[in-house]
Design a protein around this motif. Sequence first.
Motif, PDB file in Angstrom:
ATOM      1  N   SER A  50       0.661  -1.068   0.035  1.00 27.47           N
ATOM      2  CA  SER A  50       0.115   0.101   0.017  1.00 27.47           C
ATOM      3  C   SER A  50       0.779   1.169  -0.168  1.00 27.47           C
ATOM      4  N   LYS A  51       0.259   2.330  -0.599  1.00 29.08           N
ATOM      5  CA  LYS A  51       0.857   3.533  -0.762  1.00 29.08           C
ATOM      6  C   LYS A  51       0.773   4.285   0.596  1.00 29.08           C
ATOM      7  N   ALA A 102       6.021   3.710  -1.262  1.00 27.40           N
ATOM      8  CA  ALA A 102       5.408   2.168  -1.534  1.00 27.40           C
ATOM      9  C   ALA A 102       5.882   1.390  -0.501  1.00 27.40           C
ATOM     10  N   SER A 103       6.376   1.732   0.432  1.00 31.94           N
ATOM     11  CA  SER A 103       6.662   0.780   1.528  1.00 31.94           C
ATOM     12  C   SER A 103       6.803   1.471   2.899  1.00 31.94           C
ATOM     13  N   GLU A 122       5.191  10.435  -1.510  1.00 27.75           N
ATOM     14  CA  GLU A 122       4.358   9.064  -1.574  1.00 27.75           C
ATOM     15  C   GLU A 122       5.503   8.076  -1.296  1.00 27.75           C
TER      16      GLU A 122
END
Length: 78
Positions: free
Chosen positions: A2-3, A55-56, A53
């Motif tokens: 999830s972002k 992603a991890s 942003e």
Amino acid sequence: MSKSYVAVTYDVCEHNDLYEDMNEYNLDSSVDMGKQVKRFAEQDIAPLVKVYETASSDIGELTLYKEYKFKEFECDCE
């Protein structure tokens, strides 16, 4: 994966060569991003808020997602 998003407020004054980060906020994905960013800008009186942003869960790998500029908080010095 999830972002997640992080907003960073900046104090900017072109006349005094100032470009300084102030505060960092985690954004709530269930709330409108623009409203959250506006609230942070008002709270810090920040003319610039950048949203990053990731992603991890590794906060070290941020990518610029969007910039918000607020004319009402720009410095008025000359």
